[in-house]
Each structure stands twice: as C-alpha cells, then as structure tokens.
Design an enzyme around this catalytic site. Structure first.
Site, short mmCIF file in Angstrom:
data_model
loop_
_atom_site.label_atom_id
_atom_site.label_comp_id
_atom_site.label_asym_id
_atom_site.label_seq_id
_atom_site.Cartn_x
_atom_site.Cartn_y
_atom_site.Cartn_z
CG HIS A 166 -0.49 0.25 2.52
ND1 HIS A 166 -0.22 -0.75 3.43
CD2 HIS A 166 -0.22 1.41 3.17
CE1 HIS A 166 0.19 -0.23 4.57
NE2 HIS A 166 0.21 1.09 4.44
CG ASP B 79 0.37 -4.12 2.85
OD1 ASP B 79 0.90 -3.64 1.83
OD2 ASP B 79 -0.34 -3.46 3.61
CB SER C 19 2.62 1.79 6.53
OG SER C 19 1.35 1.78 7.10
#
Length: 711
Positions: A83, A218, A646
């Site tokens: 992402h 991810d 992240s």
C-alpha cells in the site's frame, strides 16, 4: 498504603503479565535499553543507532515522505508495504498491462522501473539542541515566542555544514520542552523492482482493514540508485545500485509467543500525554460525532452498492476511504473504554498532584479550557466530516477556492491544470444522484445534532431526511457542478471547454445554488467556530507544554518518550496473541490455509491468483513452512505503532528482519492516545511469506540471491 496498592493495580495490571509498561516511540539515541534487554534484546542500543559507524539505522529510510522502508541487500534493495508503493505501481499500469492486478517482477536489474519524484530519506545523525533553540525565549509567549524559536532554528541550520544532498530538520519534542536536530540524506532515483498482485498485496482490503486475524501479503520492492560515487543523484541511466552502510539479514526461523521484537520507523502522530479531560472529550464527543456522520454516509452508499454492481465497482475505493477511519474511531472508543483510560489518567493526575501541588493549577486550567472549547470542537467535528463525506460539498469547496484564486489573480497555468486533473478524478466515479442522498442525510444529522447557535440561517429547516433528499436532487439538477444538468454549463461533460472562458465560468459559478449553499455553511463555521477553536487551542497548547514539563520533573520513576511526529523512532514488544473480549482469543500467527479459507472466486477483496492456489494444493512450500507444515502469513506483537510505521521493519533480538509492519489490531487502535499492552497489537507480514511469494509465486530467485537469509 492501601491507596498505593490500589493505584498499582489500576495502573499496572498488565506489567506482570507482559513485562511492558508504556509501549513507547523512542528517539533512537535515547531508547529504553534496560527494558528492551529485560524483554529479550541481545544487541546494544549502539547497534541500533550509531552516527559514528554502520548500524541498523543505515538500513531504515522514510519512503516517499510518508511510509517506512528498509534495505535488505548490499545492492540497495528496498522492502516496503504494497500500500506504500501502490501509487507507483499504479503509475506504471495500463489497460493492457495492469500491474496492480497482475503484479510486477523485474527479470533482472535492467527491467527495474524509474519513479520520478519518489525519494527516500536516511537519518544520519540526531542531536538534542534544546539550549540553542530556546535561547533568549525566557518570558516570551504567543507569536513572540514562536518568532524567536523560528529565528533560532534558522540560525542553527545556517551554522551547520551540510552537503548538497543533505538537509537539517529541527523538530519540537515533549510539546516544545525539547528540540532535536536531524541530519537527512535524500536519494532521488528509486526504481520499482517487484510487487505481488493486489489479490496478494491487498488481500481482504476493506473488510479486513484494522482486523485480526489477517492474511495479507502487504509488501512491494524498490531499489535505491546512486551516482558512481555512491552519492544521491537525480535519475540517470548511468546511475548504479546504491551500496548501503548496513542492510538487514532476513530471518526465516520459526516465531514463538513471547519472542522479543522491535520496530524501527517513522510513526506519524500520537498524543499519549493528554490530560484526562481531553481523552474524555475524544471518547464521548468528537469521535462519536465523526463516527455518526460516516455511519450515515456508509449506509447510504451501501444501499445502492448492494443492488447495483456498477455502483459497487465505481464506489469501492471511495467506500474504503470513508470506512477506514470510521472503523478506526469505533475501535478507538471501545479500546479507551475497555482500558479505563480516562479514570487511569485521572488517578495518575492525582498522584502527580500529591507529589507536586503546583500541577493542580495546570490541570484546573486544562479542564477549564477543554470544557470551554468542547462545543466548538464538537461543531468542528460535524462540519469537517460533512464537507469530507459529501462530494457535492467537496466540489463546491473546490470551486469556491477556484473563484477566489481567479479573482486574486493566483490561478496560473500550472495551478489550473492541477485543478482540472483533480476535478477529472472526482467526476470519473461520481454519482450525483447518490451523493445528493448522502448529502441530504448527513445534513439532517447535522441539523438535529448541532446547537442552533452554530447552524447557518435556514439550515434548521434541514432536519428531515426525505425533505432534504428532494431539495438536494432538485438543486443538483440545476447546478453546473454536479454533473446532472443537461445544459451546456455542465462542467463534468467537458472540463477543458468549461475552463476555456474563465471569466464567464466564474460569473456562472457565483450564481450556482450549491456553491451558494456551501458558502453559507462555510461562512457560518468560520464566524462561529474556527477562530474560537484556534484561540483556545493555543491556550491549551501552552498549558500542555507546562503539564508535560511537570510530569517529567515529578514522576522520577517513569522513563518518558516524546509523542510521535514522523521522526525516526524505535518501539519494542513481544510476539503475542490477545484476548480482546470475553471468550474471544486470538493466536499470534496466521497461515496460508487461512488465506484459502477466505477465498471467494471473483471477489474484489478475496479472490486469489490460480498459481497461489496451486502452490497451496500441492504444498510446494520449500523452506518457508514452519513447524505446523504451513507457510506463516501474518503475526502480531505488542509493538507500539501508528500511521507512518507502514513498511517499518520488525526485527528480532539480534536485529534480523522477521516481518514487515502494516496495520494495527482494531481492539487496540486507541494506542495513539492510550497504549495498553493487554489490548494493543501491531500486525506484520511474516518474512517467510514474503520470501515464499518472491521465490515460489514470482520465481524471482535472482532477488533472493542478493539477500542474506538466516535459516
């Protein structure tokens, strides 16, 4: 004596069970090394951050200004979240070659794809510079204080010698009680190396967001390029892969519950030191208000998405954006209540006051200011969420800003092209009829929930949804901004044509009923709320600075860390499952079998590539299975993370990469405000799954050959 026992039970119920008190986002030069070693760390703080020689910090970068990434080979290979790389993967996609759907894997170094504008930042040194930045500020307040501090920051930066590719950032910590200078080196040639298809990298995208158990791969891969001297340079075909001072070995050893782990990255924002009154207002007022607006918007969208497949496709991404923080805030409220956050903070404040009576004056001041600000803050929450969740008002706001920029002669050619691109992006998937219903319903909520002193003239007539729907549908039919009218003034039909004659366009926009309606809404907000919130917040910030200083001076038994502010931090904990609710227990690890359990053929969230299914069916796992015989996919730990983490590396006791941070568990999202090791869990992709996908799914063994894999 009894009171001390009671406070201990209230404050530290999780300490004995988890061996971890406060979590923490520690400045790498000031980590809580003692507690880290008690929890199992085998390396030293100098191994994590050492400005004099190679250390783990030389393998950790801020990726493209927001996420974190880490170097995993001697050739500058970068690992971050899917992402985080999503926009770059998308920019290389075409209808004929959709990299988001199909994935992308360079066959060799010559196949790596450049990404203009993408940067990575290394932090090469950190120094506390409080005395220099606060020099001469005694007795100053307000704008005078801010100006002096800014002047001191400018003077400090000018006094430092830097290379052309270096910069210095001076950041406030502990609510302005301390200041730190960061030396940053920026690399500008970053190339896409590999990414799994979204069916792996975004698996379970909306439904599983903030949720555990999770089964998402991810991750994506990039490479840093440098000039022939290994220094930062603009993109050039002559650049070569960057040689790092340090890269992370990758461990594929099995994980056990209670294994030590730490996360190194750039967390965005936390507010751990707020007074009880502030947390109470968030929990009982502003979060519920924002949740309520999004409740209405999501239900209205969902009603049409369920019966109309075209709308489901068109609004899938928009629905996900709205649902993202809606789900987070719900978890935050539940977590604050379950962790008894407000009462714990009140008891802590009383303990501080018993040791330092001067703190009572500060707390009384904070209580008074927060209570005074509360009605304005509540109105701000409703107003902001209505503008954010009504595309009609979003468009009206864009056009209102355009009118002002045009009349102020600030709409140059570049700004106009940027504006048209943004409008095209909105209109591309815009359903004016559906948005008229969303706007009508959230305005009814606003009119019913907001004090009359804040409601603009005539807005008190908007309390009935059905009446509003008829009104908004009629207005959108005659408005030129929604895309529903059939006349030549409909901007959505042809944006370039509409902006060809800007003078006429502005004259017509000023008469548009929806722009006028939004204008009344915004003007009322600015007159009744905006200045009041800002003025009171300045008072609160000054008191919060005092309160922070008093906490650090008074609580000698506590080791403090500054709130996150997108600077480089270390957080640590243990691999751990959780028991978030009565009779609900979560294990710490998910596996490939769980990915297949969720599989729904053709679904936009839970479809899977045939090759991954075949690998599962044939059990072709190679060296990546664990003791269960399956491939581990995701795991949880008690690391204290937030947005910006992240893509952060999750490391073991020896500094080996064991996972890639990408989310938090819903029941612990209140960790931005009140970290509780019993409830708060970060979610990571297991390195075994990452390497399994690279090796067995992508057949990109040439990348594995670069890495140092610890078996």
């Amino acid at each position: 004596m009894k009171r001390k026992i009671l406070l201990s039970a209230l404050f530290f119920p999780a300490v004995m069970a988890f061996g971890q008190q406060y979590g923490g986002m520690w400045i790498p030069t000031e980590v809580n090394e003692k507690e880290m070693k008690e929890l199992g760390m085998k390396i030293s703080a100098k191994d994590i951050f050492n400005p004099e020689k190679a250390s783990i910090k030389d393998a950790v970068v801020q990726f493209d200004g927001g996420c974190t990434a880490e170097i995993i080979s001697p050739n500058g290979l970068l690992l971050t979240n899917h992402h985080c790389g999503y926009d770059n993967i998308q920019s290389h996609s075409t209808v004929e070659n959709d990299l988001l759907t199909n994935g992308f894997w360079a066959k060799d170094i010559n196949g790596e794809l450049p990404n203009p504008g993408v940067t990575v930042d290394f932090i090469t040194d950190i120094k506390e510079v409080t005395s220099q930045i606060l020099a001469g500020t005694e007795g100053l307040a307000g704008s005078d204080l801010s100006k002096k501090i800014n002047d001191n920051i400018d003077a400090y930066k000018k006094s430092q010698k830097t290379e052309s590719y270096q910069s210095i950032s001076v950041r406030s910590m502990y609510y302005g009680n301390k200041y730190y200078a960061y030396v940053i080196e920026t690399y500008k040639d970053i190339r896409l190396v590999g990414a799994p298809p979204s069916a792996i990298g975004k698996y379970g995208s909306d439904t599983d967001n903030w949720v555990w158990p999770r089964h998402t791969g991810d991750f994506s891969m990039f490479r840093i390029y440098a000039d022939k001297n290994n220094k930062p340079a603009e993109y050039s075909k002559d650049n070569i892969p960057y040689t790092p001072k340090h890269f992370l070995p990758i461990s594929i050893k099995d994980k056990k519950e209670d294994d030590f782990t730490f996360v190194f990255g750039f967390p965005g924002r936390t507010t751990e030191y707020l007074p009880a009154i502030a947390v109470e207002k968030i929990m009982n007022e502003t979060d519920p208000a924002m949740i309520a607006v999004r409740d209405v918007a999501l239900k209205t969208l969902d009603e049409k998405m369920r019966v109309d497949p075209a709308t489901k496709i068109k609004y899938a991404a928009k629905y996900a954006r709205v649902a993202n923080y809606w789900k987070k805030w719900i978890g935050e409220v539940e977590g604050l209540k379950k962790s008894n956050a407000v009462e714990k903070k009140r008891l802590y404040e009383q303990t501080l006051i018993s040791k330092n009576p001067a703190i009572k004056t500060t707390i009384d001041g904070l209580n008074a200011k927060y209570n005074e600000q509360a009605p304005y803050n509540l109105h701000k929450a409703y107003y902001s969420e209505i503008v954010r969740n009504s595309e009609t008002f979003t468009l009206a706001g864009i056009y209102s800003n355009y009118i002002k920029a045009y009349e102020d002669d600030k709409m140059d050619a570049k700004s106009l092209e940027s504006l048209k691109a943004r409008l095209n992006e909105i209109y591309k998937d815009h359903d004016a009829e559906l948005d008229a219903k969303v706007t009508a319903k959230i305005l009814a909520l606003y009119a019913n929930k907001t004090s009359t002193r804040f409601i603009p003239k005539d807005f008190d007539q908007l309390k009935t949804e059905n009446r509003n729907i008829g009104m908004m549908e009629n207005l959108s039919k005659i408005s030129m901004i929604t895309g529903r009218s059939n006349d030549d003034k409909n901007i959505a039909k042809n944006i370039d044509k509409a902006f060809a004659d800007q003078k006429t366009l502005v004259e017509n926009l000023k008469k548009d009923p929806l722009i006028q309606m939004f204008g009344a809404f915004k003007t009322s907000y600015l007159e009744t709320t905006d200045k009041q919130v800002t003025t009171l917040q300045a008072d609160i910030d000054a008191l919060q600075k005092t309160f922070m200083a008093q906490q650090m001076e008074t609580d000698k038994d506590r080791k403090f860390f500054p709130d996150a502010n997108s600077t480089l931090r270390v957080t640590y904990g243990k691999v751990k499952g959780s028991d978030p609710r009565d009779a609900v227990s979560y294990g710490y690890q998910t596996h490939l079998a769980g990915v297949l359990e969720k599989y729904i053929p053709g679904d936009y969230e839970f479809d899977l590539p045939k090759k991954l299914i075949n690998l599962y069916n044939t059990k072709d796992y190679g060296i990546y299975k664990d003791k269960t015989g399956d491939v581990p996919v995701n795991f949880t730990a008690t690391n204290h993370t937030t947005g910006g983490n992240s893509g952060s590396p999750a490391l073991d006791a020896y500094g080996n990469l064991i996972g890639l941070n990408f989310d938090r568990q819903w029941e612990g999202t209140m960790s931005d405000i009140n970290y509780d090791p019993k409830l708060c869990r970060n979610i990571m992709v297991d390195t075994k799954y990452i390497l399994f996908v690279i090796d067995k799914y992508a057949d990109a063994k040439w990348l594995l050959n670069e890495m140092k894999i610890v078996k």
